[in-house]
Motif scaffolding. Sequence first.
Motif, short mmCIF file in Angstrom:
data_model
loop_
_atom_site.label_atom_id
_atom_site.label_comp_id
_atom_site.label_asym_id
_atom_site.label_seq_id
_atom_site.Cartn_x
_atom_site.Cartn_y
_atom_site.Cartn_z
N TYR A 35 -44.33 19.20 6.72
CA TYR A 35 -43.65 18.67 5.54
C TYR A 35 -43.42 19.79 4.54
CZ TYR A 35 -45.02 14.01 7.23
OH TYR A 35 -45.18 12.87 7.98
N GLN A 37 -42.88 20.42 0.43
CA GLN A 37 -43.00 19.78 -0.87
C GLN A 37 -42.50 20.73 -1.96
OE1 GLN A 37 -46.95 18.59 -2.16
NE2 GLN A 37 -46.12 17.10 -3.61
N PRO A 43 -43.65 15.11 -0.65
CA PRO A 43 -43.38 15.86 0.59
C PRO A 43 -42.21 15.26 1.38
CG PRO A 43 -45.73 15.50 0.33
CD PRO A 43 -45.06 14.67 -0.72
N LEU A 88 -44.36 24.23 -1.21
CA LEU A 88 -45.64 24.06 -0.52
C LEU A 88 -45.35 23.45 0.85
CD1 LEU A 88 -48.80 24.09 -0.71
CD2 LEU A 88 -48.62 21.74 -1.56
N LEU A 90 -46.83 21.73 4.12
CA LEU A 90 -48.00 20.97 4.51
C LEU A 90 -47.93 20.61 5.98
CD1 LEU A 90 -47.98 18.61 1.41
CD2 LEU A 90 -49.78 20.26 1.93
N ARG A 109 -48.48 27.94 0.32
CA ARG A 109 -47.51 28.03 -0.78
C ARG A 109 -46.64 29.25 -0.55
NH1 ARG A 109 -47.29 24.94 -5.06
NH2 ARG A 109 -49.43 24.19 -4.75
#
Lengths: 113, 113
Positions: A35, A37, A43, A88, A90, A109
Amino acid sequence: DAGVTQSPTHLIKTRGQQVTLRCSPKSGHDTVSWYQQALGQGPQFIFQYYEEEERQRGNFPDRFSGHQFPNYSSELNVNALLLGDSALYLCASSLGGFGNIQYFGAGTRLSVL
Amino acid sequence: GIQVEQSPPDLILQEGANSTLRCNFSDSVNNLQWFHQNPWGQLINLFYIPSGTKQNGRLSATTVATERYSLLYISSSQTTDSGVYFCAVEPTGRGSTLGRLYFGRGTQLTVWP
């Protein structure tokens, strides 16, 4: 029992470069989802890997690609980085079929300058 | 795709107060999860609750699948409850969306001492 682990924690790249992010799923899990974000957003699904194949894909360009290894770990590759790829990233792991709980790692990140 | 709406977008409380966060979704779901995102970005699983009611300490959640909403209750809030709360759902019945979580925009909760 280790949870979902991601590396690296932080990364700084410049426009046009390529980046590889890594994810190890929770013990016993065989499915990995990625994901993205962006700041201030929820996300967004990139893709999901199961049995070393991409099973589902969200609305992301082909610059985003991935891989799953026989030990179920996964990589996310992004080519030709754009400033808008700063986010970010994920990773989530789950077991097998649909509808099962997904566990998330702490994320990577990425900053693109 | 499925729409996920969370309310309120922001919530400011004093320590000890109770709160209710709401998640509305536009289609039937296989999976619904509530997360707390900490300041470092990690998504912490709170509940896996596609239907019914669950409780975990000061937190409880209820999903009414037939009416397509879920509620997260936080009682006797503490400063450590601060952060963003996300609702995420996995729709049923459509091959292209199975296994992927759709997130709302989140509720930013701030608890003051």
